[in-house]
Design an enzyme around this catalytic site. Structure first.
Site, mmCIF file in Angstrom:
data_model
loop_
_atom_site.group_PDB
_atom_site.id
_atom_site.type_symbol
_atom_site.label_atom_id
_atom_site.label_comp_id
_atom_site.label_asym_id
_atom_site.label_seq_id
_atom_site.Cartn_x
_atom_site.Cartn_y
_atom_site.Cartn_z
ATOM 1 N N SER A 242 0.942 -1.339 -0.048
ATOM 2 C CA SER A 242 -0.030 0.367 -0.232
ATOM 3 C C SER A 242 0.978 1.120 -0.114
ATOM 4 O O SER A 242 1.389 1.265 -0.584
ATOM 5 C CB SER A 242 -1.031 0.026 1.204
ATOM 6 O OG SER A 242 -1.985 0.949 1.213
ATOM 7 N N HIS A 384 -7.907 -5.347 1.267
ATOM 8 C CA HIS A 384 -7.121 -5.213 0.679
ATOM 9 C C HIS A 384 -6.049 -5.065 2.431
ATOM 10 O O HIS A 384 -6.207 -4.746 3.349
ATOM 11 C CB HIS A 384 -7.008 -3.547 1.209
ATOM 12 C CG HIS A 384 -5.942 -2.292 0.742
ATOM 13 N ND1 HIS A 384 -5.411 -2.005 -0.490
ATOM 14 C CD2 HIS A 384 -5.042 -1.568 2.518
ATOM 15 C CE1 HIS A 384 -4.152 -1.334 0.254
ATOM 16 N NE2 HIS A 384 -4.461 -0.774 1.499
HETATM 17 C C1 GTR Z 1 -5.267 4.524 2.406
HETATM 18 C C2 GTR Z 1 -4.525 4.857 1.537
HETATM 19 C C3 GTR Z 1 -4.449 4.408 -0.293
HETATM 20 C C4 GTR Z 1 -2.628 3.385 1.070
HETATM 21 C C5 GTR Z 1 -4.011 2.721 2.507
HETATM 22 C C6 GTR Z 1 -2.849 2.664 3.019
HETATM 23 O O1 GTR Z 1 -6.368 5.189 3.290
HETATM 24 O O2 GTR Z 1 -5.737 5.925 0.551
HETATM 25 O O3 GTR Z 1 -3.575 5.097 -1.053
HETATM 26 O O4 GTR Z 1 -2.121 3.567 0.752
HETATM 27 O O5 GTR Z 1 -4.473 3.511 3.064
HETATM 28 O O6 GTR Z 1 -1.277 2.670 2.509
HETATM 29 O O7 GTR Z 1 -2.807 1.313 3.487
#
Ligand code: GTR
Length: 413
Positions: A242, A384
């Site tokens: 991420s 995610h």
């Molecule tokens: C989210 C962000 C993403 C990603 C994520 C993370 O909130 O919008 O771009 O980086 O965090 O790092 O888990």
């Protein structure tokens, strides 16, 4: 008493309304698009055309002209310029255990200190090296953007985010550092790290911010790994999830010593195309995380079409080194399709090196990894995250590409 109560009530009410108003102002209001039919018509900046409009047909023009132009575009507009010189790098092994993981590995906790202009930054590296074979081994290095307990050196806590035992059992060293050592992930405190060493970067609109600082830190860890005789520093895979995956891409683009780049669910300003405006957008990322990118990047808020670049160009800057990207099926915020399309574009630069494009024409089904390819990819079922499933495939990808004899793909037609 009555009028007094009325005045108080209306005062409290107006304060409440003011707070709601301020909150609404602070929040980006643009709707987030999750509908493929609503992706606007867009034109990606040409990957294989120089700024002087010369078409790039060969790797020499790519390396001498187009790639440096692309790196400059990202420095200027997105991640900020990364300062290279520093006065000194020292390190000390603060704790070593030759009998870690029930005798399978040696644990080294290393304190790396980088000094510039009498200011210093300290990076705490956790490193496990397999005890067999007794020769330098390739390594996976994780940029840890989550809790430090994910990379617990005692192994009392184990986490799929950094499954150190699995990596050791596969014959690799496994290392990690935490982003907070370089730049705390906070819109105020991010300056308390690397940026203290380069104060002029803070005032520059093209100065690096937190993501740049994390990528800078990955390179300093590699400086250390080059001095560690147990590591084959020519075969280090940089891994990030991420926001850490945005940093792993930028680290590998900036520092060609990283032999493999792995970017997990990196999404917007990571591996996904920005021009598509699907899921997270530039304005959303710059508003929620104003400390991640160079100030100049904010000029592209709600203005993607003005971007003189897109993320396919960053991916291409990693060629010909193996690159592995992932998505998760429920993580539409990170735009799996936009990620795959960016990878497909980048394949054109791998082809300049004679590496045959091997990604299918359209995104593969969920849980159908593409490993035997210069650019690997999978879209894992689920949320995610960075999981054991992801790591298993990173290891398979490294097994293929780190073989003693480099893999030979058919020449591109
Ligand atoms: C989210 C962000 C993403 C990603 C994520 C993370 O909130 O919008 O771009 O980086 O965090 O790092 O888990």
């Amino acid at each position: 008493m009555e009028p007094y109560r009325t005045v108080c009530t209306s005062f409290l009410l107006s304060m409440l309304l003011l707070a709601v108003f301020i909150r609404l102002q602070a929040q980006p209001t643009e709707p987030i698009n999750y509908d493929e039919a609503k992706v606007p018509v867009y034109t990606l900046p040409a990957l294989l055309k120089t700024t002087t409009n010369q078409t790039v047909h060969d790797k020499s023009t790519w390396e001498k002209q187009r790639r440096p132009e692309i790196i400059r575009l990202f420095e200027e507009n997105v991640y900020g310029k990364m300062p290279r010189p520093y006065d000194q790098l020292t390190y000390s092994v603060t704790h070593e255990d030759a009998n870690a993981m029930a005798g399978k590995a040696t644990l080294k906790e290393v304190l790396i200190e980088v000094v510039n202009h009498a200011k210093s930054v300290k990076i705490n590296l956790v490193l496990f090296v397999p005890n067999q074979p007794k020769k330098p081994v390739p390594a996976f290095l994780l940029i840890n953007n989550r809790g430090k307990d994910n990379t617990d050196p005692t192994r009392a806590q184990k986490s799929e985010f950094w499954p150190a035992e699995m990596v050791i059992d596969s014959g690799y060293a496994v290392a990690a550092f935490h982003v907070s050592d370089l730049a705390p992930d906070d819109s105020v405190r991010y300056v308390n790290g690397v940026l203290q060493l380069y104060p002029d970067r803070l005032t520059a609109n093209n100065g690096m911010r937190a993501i740049g600082a994390w990528a800078w830190g990955a390179s300093r860890v590699l400086d250390y790994l080059e001095k560690d005789a147990s590591i084959d520093a020519k075969r280090v895979a940089i891994v990030g999830h991420s926001r850490g995956g945005k940093a792993s891409l930028w680290a590998a683009a900036e520092d060609t010593r990283f032999a493999i780049c792995i970017t997990n669910c990196s999404g917007n300003t990571g591996a996904a195309l920005s021009h598509r405006r699907f899921g997270e957008t530039i304005s959303r990322i710059n508003t929620t995380f104003p400390h991640w990118f160079a100030n100049n990047y904010k000029t592209f808020n709600n203005n993607e079409d003005a971007l003189p670049l897109d993320q396919h160009m960053l991916l291409a800057a990693i060629a010909p080194r193996p690159l592995y990207a992932t998505n998760a099926s429920k993580d539409l915020w990170a735009d799996p399709t936009g990620t795959f399309l960016a990878l497909k574009q980048a394949e054109r630069v791998y082809a300049l090196y004679g590496l045959t494009p091997r990604l299918p024409a359209s995104p593969p089904a969920i849980n159908q990894p593409i490993i035997n390819s210069p650019i690997g990819y999978h879209n894992r079922e689920g949320e995610h995250n960075l999981t054991a499933y992801d790591w298993r495939h990173f290891i398979q990808f490294a097994n293929l590409h780190f073989r003693s004899k480099p893999i030979r793909y058919k020449k591109a037609p």
